[in-house]
Design a protein around this motif. Structure first.
Motif, PDB file in Angstrom:
ATOM      1  N   GLN A 206       0.861  -1.175   0.000  1.00 44.08           N
ATOM      2  CA  GLN A 206       0.000   0.000   0.000  1.00 44.08           C
ATOM      3  C   GLN A 206       0.900   1.227   0.000  1.00 44.08           C
ATOM      4  O   GLN A 206       1.876   1.289   0.751  1.00 44.08           O
ATOM      5  CB  GLN A 206      -0.910   0.013   1.224  1.00 44.08           C
ATOM      6  CG  GLN A 206      -1.884  -1.168   1.263  1.00 44.08           C
ATOM      7  CD  GLN A 206      -2.832  -1.173   0.085  1.00 44.08           C
ATOM      8  OE1 GLN A 206      -3.510  -0.173  -0.192  1.00 44.08           O
ATOM      9  NE2 GLN A 206      -2.892  -2.294  -0.631  1.00 44.08           N
ATOM     10  N   HIS A 223      -1.751   1.368  -4.852  1.00 40.14           N
ATOM     11  CA  HIS A 223      -1.045   0.097  -4.788  1.00 40.14           C
ATOM     12  C   HIS A 223       0.356   0.244  -5.386  1.00 40.14           C
ATOM     13  O   HIS A 223       0.553   0.975  -6.360  1.00 40.14           O
ATOM     14  CB  HIS A 223      -1.792  -0.975  -5.568  1.00 40.14           C
ATOM     15  CG  HIS A 223      -3.183  -1.228  -5.092  1.00 40.14           C
ATOM     16  ND1 HIS A 223      -3.451  -1.932  -3.938  1.00 40.14           N
ATOM     17  CD2 HIS A 223      -4.390  -0.874  -5.604  1.00 40.14           C
ATOM     18  CE1 HIS A 223      -4.756  -2.009  -3.767  1.00 40.14           C
ATOM     19  NE2 HIS A 223      -5.355  -1.370  -4.761  1.00 40.14           N
ATOM     20  N   HIS A 248      -2.921  -5.408 -10.585  1.00 38.21           N
ATOM     21  CA  HIS A 248      -3.623  -5.463  -9.303  1.00 38.21           C
ATOM     22  C   HIS A 248      -5.121  -5.588  -9.597  1.00 38.21           C
ATOM     23  O   HIS A 248      -5.749  -4.643 -10.080  1.00 38.21           O
ATOM     24  CB  HIS A 248      -3.402  -4.186  -8.494  1.00 38.21           C
ATOM     25  CG  HIS A 248      -1.966  -3.862  -8.205  1.00 38.21           C
ATOM     26  ND1 HIS A 248      -1.255  -4.434  -7.176  1.00 38.21           N
ATOM     27  CD2 HIS A 248      -1.120  -2.988  -8.801  1.00 38.21           C
ATOM     28  CE1 HIS A 248      -0.035  -3.948  -7.151  1.00 38.21           C
ATOM     29  NE2 HIS A 248       0.066  -3.065  -8.124  1.00 38.21           N
TER      30      HIS A 248
END
Length: 357
Positions: A206, A223, A248
């Motif tokens: 993160q 991300h 992602h």
């Protein structure tokens, strides 16, 4: 697959005065024979945090971060940060200008309308660039990827920073998920002839922080994906470039794919499916359908900026498109790299790198 051209480029650019240097073979010389260096073979046991550091005896290595970010208004951005290590000889590192290691850094930011990229070069052994483990710090000049963690793994919390003309960023990266071994337990094959690298990733970071583009500052989050890879000869002389995807998915799953293009014969295609807990499944060519849907004229050449990706065994059927088709890395040796959007059976974001066009 995260093969990165820069490491071999600095060997040619900074070490070009060495008349004994081999003639380039394959894309960016990546197919050059490397008999004096340590080979990549199956069955290696990875060890952390030691493998976060440099690997003597191998010719090429990199620490590579990409991030898909949004600001509070939902505007999308991409960030890239890379440090490449290239060994001119198979000897261990030494202090001083006799050091036989060359370093290259790449940094970039991308929005829907702007793309900025920069590069830095340095010789090893004199403090201008390198990677240390205690504490972890990968740097070239004032660009840093440095640990902020207090636990056993220094890469669970990182600070990422770079600045150049027209852009800069400072990001905090955090993850408690496990490291992902790509390919066959970290042995990532690149050709039918057996060329390979050792390759692992942290695709669950993160990211949060700030970035600046042309004097405008943005607070961003999203991300990030960190790749670690090292090898001595990862390609064949017949391989002309590659298309690499890190995705992602909104479901929490991640996908890594790469296609190694060849002068003759079909491309070498493989990848890794990563579930939301970090468990992996090797994807072979028969598991993947990868098709170019649309191209754009970029820097005087045709670039495939929209792709269809299907993995029937995982019920994945998506189209990925470039946030900014003009994400051209106009560096000493140019290539395309930038953020992409996902639509279809799964939403999400990712990064695409294309070389050799």
């Amino acid at each position: 697959m995260r093969i990165r051209l820069g490491v071999w480029l600095i060997a040619a650019l900074l070490g070009g005065c060495d008349q004994s240097a081999p003639v380039d073979k394959g894309f960016a010389g990546l197919g050059n024979q490397a008999a004096a260096f340590t080979p990549v073979v199956p069955g290696r046991v990875f060890g952390f945090p030691a493998d976060h550091g440099p690997h003597d005896g191998f010719r090429i290595e990199w620490w590579y971060v990409t991030a898909n970010l949004k600001d509070e208004q939902g505007r999308e951005f991409g960030v890239q940060w890379t440090l490449f290590r290239s060994a001119l000889t198979a000897t261990s590192e030494q202090a001083g200008w006799g050091n036989q290691t060359l370093w290259l850094g790449h940094a970039a930011v991308t929005s829907a309308s702007v793309h900025h990229a920069a590069e830095r070069y340095a010789r090893g052994g004199v403090g201008l660039a390198g990677v240390s483990l205690t504490p972890f710090n990968a740097w070239i000049d004032d660009w840093h990827l440095s640990s902020q963690a207090t636990g056993a793994d220094p890469l669970t919390e990182l600070q990422l920073s770079a600045r150049d003309k027209g852009f800069g960023y400072q990001l905090r990266l955090t993850s408690t998920k496990p490291w992902v071994l790509q390919g066959d337990k970290g042995f990532s094959q690149k050709s039918e002839q057996g060329q390979a690298s050792y390759y692992y990733s942290q695709p669950f970071f993160q990211a949060s922080g700030s970035l600046e583009i042309d004097g405008q500052r943005y607070q961003v989050s999203g991300h990030a994906w960190l790749d670690r890879e090292w090898s001595s000869q990862p390609l064949t002389a017949n391989q002309t470039g590659w298309d690499w995807f890190s995705l992602h998915l909104d479901s929490g799953e991640q996908v890594m794919l790469y296609r190694m293009r060849q002068k003759d014969g079909a491309p070498y295609l493989t990848g890794t499916w990563i579930d939301a807990q970090g468990q992996t499944q090797l994807l072979k060519a028969g598991d993947i359908r990868l098709t170019v849907k649309d191209s754009a004229r970029v820097a005087g050449r045709s670039m495939p900026v929209t792709w269809s990706i299907q993995i029937p065994g995982k019920h994945l059927d998506i189209v990925i498109s470039a946030l900014n088709p003009n994400a051209w890395m106009n560096l000493r040796i140019p290539y395309w790299e930038g953020p992409v959007r996902l639509s279809g059976s799964h939403g999400g974001q990712g990064y695409l790198e294309m070389t050799g066009y």
